[in-house]
Each structure stands twice: as C-alpha cells, then as structure tokens.
Design an enzyme around this catalytic site. Structure first.
Site, short mmCIF file in Angstrom:
data_model
loop_
_atom_site.label_atom_id
_atom_site.label_comp_id
_atom_site.label_asym_id
_atom_site.label_seq_id
_atom_site.Cartn_x
_atom_site.Cartn_y
_atom_site.Cartn_z
N GLY A 276 82.31 30.12 -103.57
CA GLY A 276 80.87 30.30 -103.55
C GLY A 276 80.36 30.62 -102.16
O GLY A 276 81.12 30.94 -101.25
N VAL A 277 79.04 30.54 -102.00
CA VAL A 277 78.39 30.92 -100.75
C VAL A 277 77.95 29.68 -99.99
O VAL A 277 77.58 28.68 -100.59
CB VAL A 277 77.16 31.81 -101.03
CG1 VAL A 277 76.50 32.25 -99.74
CG2 VAL A 277 77.56 33.03 -101.84
N GLY A 278 77.99 29.74 -98.65
CA GLY A 278 77.43 28.67 -97.84
C GLY A 278 78.40 28.14 -96.82
O GLY A 278 79.56 28.56 -96.73
N ASN A 279 77.90 27.20 -96.01
CA ASN A 279 78.70 26.66 -94.92
C ASN A 279 79.94 25.92 -95.41
O ASN A 279 81.02 26.04 -94.82
CB ASN A 279 77.85 25.71 -94.07
CG ASN A 279 76.95 26.46 -93.10
OD1 ASN A 279 77.30 27.54 -92.64
ND2 ASN A 279 75.80 25.90 -92.81
N GLU B 276 82.91 36.65 -106.45
CA GLU B 276 81.64 37.37 -106.57
C GLU B 276 81.08 37.77 -105.22
O GLU B 276 80.31 38.73 -105.11
CB GLU B 276 80.63 36.52 -107.33
CG GLU B 276 80.41 35.16 -106.70
CD GLU B 276 79.56 34.25 -107.57
OE1 GLU B 276 78.93 34.74 -108.52
OE2 GLU B 276 79.53 33.03 -107.28
N ASN C 185 68.18 27.32 -105.66
CA ASN C 185 68.60 28.72 -105.69
C ASN C 185 68.83 29.23 -107.11
O ASN C 185 68.35 30.27 -107.48
CB ASN C 185 69.88 28.92 -104.88
CG ASN C 185 69.69 28.58 -103.41
OD1 ASN C 185 68.63 28.81 -102.85
ND2 ASN C 185 70.71 28.04 -102.79
N GLY D 298 76.92 32.32 -110.05
CA GLY D 298 78.16 32.56 -110.79
C GLY D 298 79.04 31.34 -110.91
O GLY D 298 80.16 31.43 -111.42
#
Length: 498
Positions: A258-261, A284, A374, A378
C-alpha cells in the site's frame, strides 16, 4: 495535430453544472492538472454570482491538489468516488458538502460499464503523446481511463510537456469483456504484456488538447523513524521465516504494498533482507522505495497502475526510460487490482491499518468510526485474494495517547476472515488457524504496546461467553475515553459495571 488547441479556461467553460467527469490517473500520478484547476476558478465565480455549480467526479483513485484539492476548496464536487486523500476534500466529505461513496478500486470500471452509475459527459486525460487517429500515450497513472473514454460523450486531453514521447511502450492497456462474455485475464506473471501501449479514442469525441507542464507534485515521504523501521524489519523477518518453513517458495512470490510511510519502510527493509531473493511486484502503486530497489537489482520487475513517486524520482524515471521500460509496466486498475490475477499469481499482500482490534478486524478508513480519512482503496482487493494478507501499523500514535490495537474497531473494513497476520513495531501476530480468543491473546502479547496490554487483557476477561467474547457495553471504551480526555489510557472498566 488535427485537434483543437484550447486554453484551460476555454476547456473549463465547456463543462456545465451537474456534468459527470472521469479523470485519468491513480493517486496524484497521471491526474489532470490544469483543466480542473480552471474549472475550480470558474465554479468560484459562479458561486459568487449566486449560481450553483458542482460536477460529479469519477477517478482511478485519489488525485492531486489541482483536481480534488482545487475543486473541493471551491465546493464544486457533487458526487465523488472511489478514493481520495486531499485534506480539503476530506473536510467536504465529512461535512456532507460532497457525496462520497467508497468502493474497492477493482470494481469501479466494470460497475460503470454495467450502467450502475449513469452516463459520463467528459473524460479528462493527462497524456504524453497524441496521434491524429485518436490514440494516446498516457502519463504516470492509468486508473480507469479505458472505460471512461469508451463511455464519455467528450474527451479533453492534457498534453503534459514534462512527459517524454518515449513513454510509449511503458503501458499495457487491456479491458476485459463484460459478463457473460468475460474470459480469463491472460496475465500469468507480473511482466506479461497482454494489451496495447496506447489508449484508443474515437477522434470525434476529442473536444480539444490543452497543454500543461507540471510533474505530479507528490511529496517525498518523511524520514523513517525507529518505529517504522522496526515494522519493516518485523515484516521482512516474518517473510524470511515463512520461506524457511517452506510456506513461501524459495523462488519467492510477487509483493503488493500500500501507500504511506509504513509501507515505504517495509519496502526499504527488503533492501537489507538478503535472505529474500530478487523479487517482483504486482501492485497498484509503486513508490520511491521500489525504484531504489530496482536500481539495486533487488526488485527485478514491477507491474502497477501508477508511479506514485516524488517529483525528483519521477524526473529520474522519465530521463532513464530505457532502463525502466524493461522493469515496469502500467496497467488499468481493474487489471492491477484484479482478484483473479492476484489469486493466480500468489501475491503477498502488505497493507496498513488505522487500527486493528484484538480479534483481527481492521479499520482502514474512519477515524473514531465516523470521520472518513481516505477510503478503502485497493487494500480489500489484495487482502481478500492474497497468498498471505499482512496488515501493519504502529502500536501507538499521538505520543502514546492512542492505541492502534483496540478492543473493537470503531469501523470495520476487513473482517478477521481476511486477515492472516498483524505486525507492529512490537512484533508479529500470526492469526492463521486460531480461534477468536487465541487471536486476541496473540495480538495483545505480540502487537499491542506494553502500556496498553493490561487494559486489553482486562477487556478480554470482561466478555463472559460467546465465540467472540465482546462486552457490548465496553467494546468502544478506548475511543470514548479518547474523546472525553484525549488519552485512551484513561479507560476505567469499573465505569461499565465491571
């Protein structure tokens, strides 16, 4: 070029109040930048004149400050789906100024084609190249473009001069047939290319071309702290142990992140995990960390929907396309997030949580159960269909005043049926094959912060019976305590009659 050249203001003037727009891109990568900004300025003038002006926005995922950001500040968004992450739009959603419906990213394109959400007036695409026959080379994100250009009545093209024509060949545009005519998606390894390098648009639909000259504007991630570094190390340690136990093949399996730190920390951890062989990604989004891993020859290939990278890294990719074209492919989101392909390839899913409860459920979207952060994105596509489903998060936030391991999630996006492993900086809870109480004991012992373990252990004793021994009276006590005092430590179980 045989298509009209327009200014952003001229293009925005053609869009009417109530129109439905489909935007290119996936995250800020590949999203429109100048027409949407001009549209927001027009909306502000319409509102000043006392006239209503809002448009419905369908995207691939989140967008950028020039699209969701500018339009939300102008209060010009009516309906919005499927994912967002700009603070201005978040405020509009939580105050019900914008009507947001969350959706698994793999589902939107096909559900739009089924006619579930009505018609589309305009598709606005960022492109690197336009051909006179209507074919275009997309930018750094694909999203749901193939479906939107098929169904939109008109199309605007933002020709971004930051994007080189040499991006040709980086994309693999494939759209499956709809039921009852659908066949298998013929992707059998991440590097398979099964579609076209271009999106084909009916030239009669193209209302004009607008020039832009901007990178995607994605900020770099903050420096990794000790907590996120330890989470990354714990994830890598778990994957290595699974290989040694023979539960992951020695050749390894594709990864999703996934996205992020936290996700970025996990990926950087793979650089040092030499026991893990060179690997591929079927995901993704690809972040800065993956590009670094490619340069180190740790990641040998990445299939993605978007290059969600900082401006510095975007520039590096675009100036070294000969290197990256052999290592990257960009697909539509219904392919990058396809449950069929994820299950077939055996993708190891690694996603982040806002909070996890002691019985293995995950909240990905809502702060204190009410305020949208958010969206599910996905994560469900990969979690439900992954070879192993991993969720990670810090055990505490806000200096320890919030425990991210709670008795019951205040909102549930992923039930315990879909969650195999939970990892924090404290350790790893492998939930496979455990009943509810066993899951709780493992999560408390391995993932909760030591300052919250006694409270969670006490809660587990409150439930007198049942397969999942919740106390309905006390299940959200961590959250109500935080709302009352600003600290989840202030829970007093005696208040609930115990």
């Amino acid at each position: 070029m045989s298509f009209p050249i327009l200014t952003p203001k001229e293009a925005a003037a053609m869009i009417k109040n109530g129109d439905v727009l489909g935007l290119s891109g996936f995250t800020a990568a590949g999203s429109p930048k100048v027409i949407t900004e001009a549209l927001a300025a027009r909306a502000e003038k319409e509102h000043e004149a006392g006239r209503p002006f809002k448009v419905d926005i369908f995207t691939g995922a989140s967008t950028n400050r020039w699209a969701d950001g500018a339009l939300a500040r102008a209060n010009a968004i009516g309906r919005r789906t499927p994912y967002q992450n700009t603070p201005d739009l978040r405020l509009r959603i939580n105050s019900h100024d914008a009507h947001y419906f969350d959706l698994h990213l793999s589902e939107l394109a096909q559900k739009f084609r089924y006619g579930f959400y009505g018609e589309m007036d305009w598709a606005i695409l960022e492109v690197a190249e336009v051909f006179d026959n209507g074919e275009v080379v997309l930018g750094t994100g694909v999203g749901n473009v193939p479906t939107y250009v098929q169904h939109a009545k008109h199309v605007f093209l933002e020709l971004n001069e930051k994007l080189p024509r040499e991006m040709y060949g980086l994309h693999d545009i494939y759209m499956p047939l709809d039921p009852p005519n659908r066949r298998e998606i013929p992707v059998f390894k991440p590097s398979d290319r099964v579609g076209s390098p271009v999106v084909k648009i009916d030239p009669a639909k193209i209302a004009g071309v607008v020039y832009s000259d901007r990178y995607d504007g994605i900020k770099g991630f903050t420096e990794l702290d000790d907590s996120t570094l330890q989470i990354g190390a714990n994830v890598c340690g778990f994957l290595i142990s699974e290989m040694k136990a023979g539960r992951i093949p020695k050749t390894f399996l594709p990864l999703q992140s996934g996205v992020g730190n936290v996700a970025n920390a996990v990926l950087y951890g793979l650089a040092a995990a030499k026991e893990i062989p060179r690997f591929e990604m079927y995901t993704e989004v690809i972040q800065d960390a993956v590009i670094e891993l490619m340069k180190m020859d740790r990641c040998k290939f990445g299939s993605t929907c978007a290059l969600t990278v900082s401006d510095k890294t975007e520039s590096e990719i675009l100036h070294n396309l000969d290197f990256f074209r052999e290592r990257l492919v960009l697909r539509p989101s219904e392919i990058s997030n396809s449950p069929e392909v994820i299950r077939r390839l055996g993708v190891i899913a690694m996603n982040t949580a806002l909070e996890a409860d002691i019985f293995g459920c995950i909240n990905s979207t809502h702060v204190l159960g009410t305020r949208m952060m958010n969206g599910i994105g996905g994560s469900g596509d990969f979690t439900r269909n992954g070879y192993i489903s991993i969720f990670s998060c810090p055990s505490i936030t806000k200096g320890g005043k919030i425990s991210n391991i709670v008795p019951m999630c205040s909102h549930i996006d992923h039930t315990e049926h879909s969650v195999d492993v939970i990892i924090t900086e404290q350790g790893v809870a492998d939930l496979r094959g455990l009943d509810a109480v066993q899951r709780a004991e493992s999560i408390i012992a391995n993932c909760a912060h030591p300052s919250y373990r006694p409270l969670l252990q006490e809660y587990l004793k409150l439930g007198k019976s049942g397969n999942i021994p919740h106390s309905l009276e006390a299940s959200l006590a961590f959250h109500t305590s935080f709302k009352a005092t600003g600290d989840m430590h202030d829970v007093d179980w005696s208040r609930y009659g115990f």
